[in-house]
Design a protein around this motif. Sequence first.
Motif, PDB file in Angstrom:
ATOM      1  N   ASP A 133       1.106  -1.125  -0.413  1.00  0.00           N
ATOM      2  CA  ASP A 133      -0.104  -0.159  -0.074  1.00  0.00           C
ATOM      3  C   ASP A 133       1.234   1.238  -0.277  1.00  0.00           C
ATOM      4  OD1 ASP A 133      -3.710   0.033   0.691  1.00  0.00           O
ATOM      5  OD2 ASP A 133      -1.774   2.168   0.716  1.00  0.00           O
ATOM      6  N   LEU A 134       0.215   2.024  -0.298  1.00  0.00           N
ATOM      7  CA  LEU A 134       1.186   3.074  -0.254  1.00  0.00           C
ATOM      8  C   LEU A 134       1.563   4.426   0.910  1.00  0.00           C
ATOM      9  CD1 LEU A 134       2.686   5.391  -2.852  1.00  0.00           C
ATOM     10  CD2 LEU A 134       0.411   6.341  -3.382  1.00  0.00           C
ATOM     11  N   ASN A 135      -0.087   3.966   1.154  1.00  0.00           N
ATOM     12  CA  ASN A 135       0.445   4.793   2.491  1.00  0.00           C
ATOM     13  C   ASN A 135       0.608   4.251   3.689  1.00  0.00           C
ATOM     14  OD1 ASN A 135      -1.158   5.858   4.879  1.00  0.00           O
ATOM     15  ND2 ASN A 135      -3.316   5.513   4.118  1.00  0.00           N
ATOM     16  N   PRO A 136       1.739   4.427   4.227  1.00  0.00           N
ATOM     17  CA  PRO A 136       2.339   4.420   5.186  1.00  0.00           C
ATOM     18  C   PRO A 136       1.501   3.801   6.642  1.00  0.00           C
ATOM     19  CG  PRO A 136       3.153   6.734   4.767  1.00  0.00           C
ATOM     20  CD  PRO A 136       1.833   6.201   4.137  1.00  0.00           C
ATOM     21  N   ASP A 137       0.315   4.813   7.039  1.00  0.00           N
ATOM     22  CA  ASP A 137      -0.327   4.427   7.829  1.00  0.00           C
ATOM     23  C   ASP A 137      -0.772   3.191   7.679  1.00  0.00           C
ATOM     24  OD1 ASP A 137       0.746   6.430   9.560  1.00  0.00           O
ATOM     25  OD2 ASP A 137      -0.740   7.343   8.525  1.00  0.00           O
ATOM     26  N   SER A 138      -1.573   2.358   6.600  1.00  0.00           N
ATOM     27  CA  SER A 138      -2.050   1.317   6.605  1.00  0.00           C
ATOM     28  C   SER A 138      -1.133   0.698   6.672  1.00  0.00           C
ATOM     29  CB  SER A 138      -2.486   1.796   4.553  1.00  0.00           C
ATOM     30  OG  SER A 138      -3.237   2.306   4.563  1.00  0.00           O
ATOM     31  N   THR A 139       0.068   0.393   6.331  1.00  0.00           N
ATOM     32  CA  THR A 139       1.268  -0.786   5.872  1.00  0.00           C
ATOM     33  C   THR A 139       1.338  -0.947   7.468  1.00  0.00           C
ATOM     34  OG1 THR A 139       2.952   0.943   5.322  1.00  0.00           O
ATOM     35  CG2 THR A 139       1.930  -0.899   3.998  1.00  0.00           C
ATOM     36  N   LYS A 140       1.402   0.092   7.756  1.00  0.00           N
ATOM     37  CA  LYS A 140       2.073  -0.174   9.926  1.00  0.00           C
ATOM     38  C   LYS A 140       0.853  -1.163  10.994  1.00  0.00           C
ATOM     39  CE  LYS A 140       1.739   2.854  13.922  1.00  0.00           C
ATOM     40  NZ  LYS A 140       1.453   4.182  14.379  1.00  0.00           N
ATOM     41  N   TYR A 141      -0.543  -0.923  10.043  1.00  0.00           N
ATOM     42  CA  TYR A 141      -1.698  -1.343  10.569  1.00  0.00           C
ATOM     43  C   TYR A 141      -1.941  -2.682  10.417  1.00  0.00           C
ATOM     44  CZ  TYR A 141      -1.889   2.590  14.100  1.00  0.00           C
ATOM     45  OH  TYR A 141      -2.104   3.803  14.517  1.00  0.00           O
TER      46      TYR A 141
ATOM     47  N   VAL B 117       5.442  -7.534   4.208  1.00  0.00           N
ATOM     48  CA  VAL B 117       4.242  -5.970   3.467  1.00  0.00           C
ATOM     49  C   VAL B 117       5.592  -4.959   2.734  1.00  0.00           C
ATOM     50  CG1 VAL B 117       3.597  -4.100   4.738  1.00  0.00           C
ATOM     51  CG2 VAL B 117       3.412  -6.447   5.600  1.00  0.00           C
ATOM     52  N   TYR B 118       4.954  -4.083   1.430  1.00  0.00           N
ATOM     53  CA  TYR B 118       5.599  -3.263   0.718  1.00  0.00           C
ATOM     54  C   TYR B 118       4.693  -1.585   0.548  1.00  0.00           C
ATOM     55  CZ  TYR B 118       8.408  -7.021  -0.993  1.00  0.00           C
ATOM     56  OH  TYR B 118       9.443  -7.516  -1.561  1.00  0.00           O
ATOM     57  N   THR B 119       5.655  -0.684   0.763  1.00  0.00           N
ATOM     58  CA  THR B 119       4.757   0.496   1.692  1.00  0.00           C
ATOM     59  C   THR B 119       5.820   1.682  -0.253  1.00  0.00           C
ATOM     60  OG1 THR B 119       4.387   0.479   3.051  1.00  0.00           O
ATOM     61  CG2 THR B 119       4.889   2.710   2.282  1.00  0.00           C
TER      62      THR B 119
ATOM     63  N   GLY C 135      12.544   0.562  -2.725  1.00  0.00           N
ATOM     64  CA  GLY C 135      11.760  -0.265  -3.207  1.00  0.00           C
ATOM     65  C   GLY C 135      11.438  -1.370  -2.344  1.00  0.00           C
ATOM     66  N   GLY C 136      12.261  -1.870  -1.518  1.00  0.00           N
ATOM     67  CA  GLY C 136      12.349  -3.211  -0.857  1.00  0.00           C
ATOM     68  C   GLY C 136      11.296  -3.584   0.104  1.00  0.00           C
ATOM     69  N   GLU C 137      11.386  -4.652   0.527  1.00  0.00           N
ATOM     70  CA  GLU C 137      10.262  -4.408   1.875  1.00  0.00           C
ATOM     71  C   GLU C 137      10.812  -3.797   2.996  1.00  0.00           C
ATOM     72  OE1 GLU C 137       8.535  -8.423   4.354  1.00  0.00           O
ATOM     73  OE2 GLU C 137      10.408  -8.906   2.766  1.00  0.00           O
ATOM     74  N   GLU C 138       9.675  -3.272   3.224  1.00  0.00           N
ATOM     75  CA  GLU C 138       9.807  -2.688   5.076  1.00  0.00           C
ATOM     76  C   GLU C 138      10.660  -3.032   6.223  1.00  0.00           C
ATOM     77  OE1 GLU C 138       7.852   0.190   6.622  1.00  0.00           O
ATOM     78  OE2 GLU C 138       6.774   0.455   4.242  1.00  0.00           O
ATOM     79  N   SER C 139      11.600  -2.741   6.726  1.00  0.00           N
ATOM     80  CA  SER C 139      12.407  -3.867   7.738  1.00  0.00           C
ATOM     81  C   SER C 139      11.425  -3.926   8.095  1.00  0.00           C
ATOM     82  CB  SER C 139      13.229  -2.433   8.040  1.00  0.00           C
ATOM     83  OG  SER C 139      13.502  -0.548   8.621  1.00  0.00           O
TER      84      SER C 139
END
Length: 109
Positions: free
Chosen positions: A25-33, A49-51, A80-84
């Motif tokens: 998801d482009l929204n970092p708040d969405s990927t956080k949750y 999960v990717y942002t 451009g990789g996976e969220e740490s």
Amino acid sequence: CDMMAGIGPFAIPAGLRGCTVYANDLNPDSTKYLKENAKINKVDTRVHVYTMDGRDFVRQLLRPHDTSVATSADTSADTGGEESGSQSQVKKGPVMFDHVVMNLPATAI
């Protein structure tokens, strides 16, 4: 492959059924949750999960890379990789997937 995953209404159930899911998801708040939901539901090893922008996300998954295995700590959203933060291992290289989900609201068309 969930290109617009939000907080995971499709990614989490797929992970619960044993699927490996690449959720973006482009929204970092969405990927956080989404990451929090994956952890609560004990699928954080299956839901990656990717942002990123959706187009860049698919390009990243399909891009031929080194075929060695790297931990997600080796990659970051900046490159451009996976969220740490996840300890799962992600195969570097083209990711094979057979389903793509793009959950859009009716007003998006």
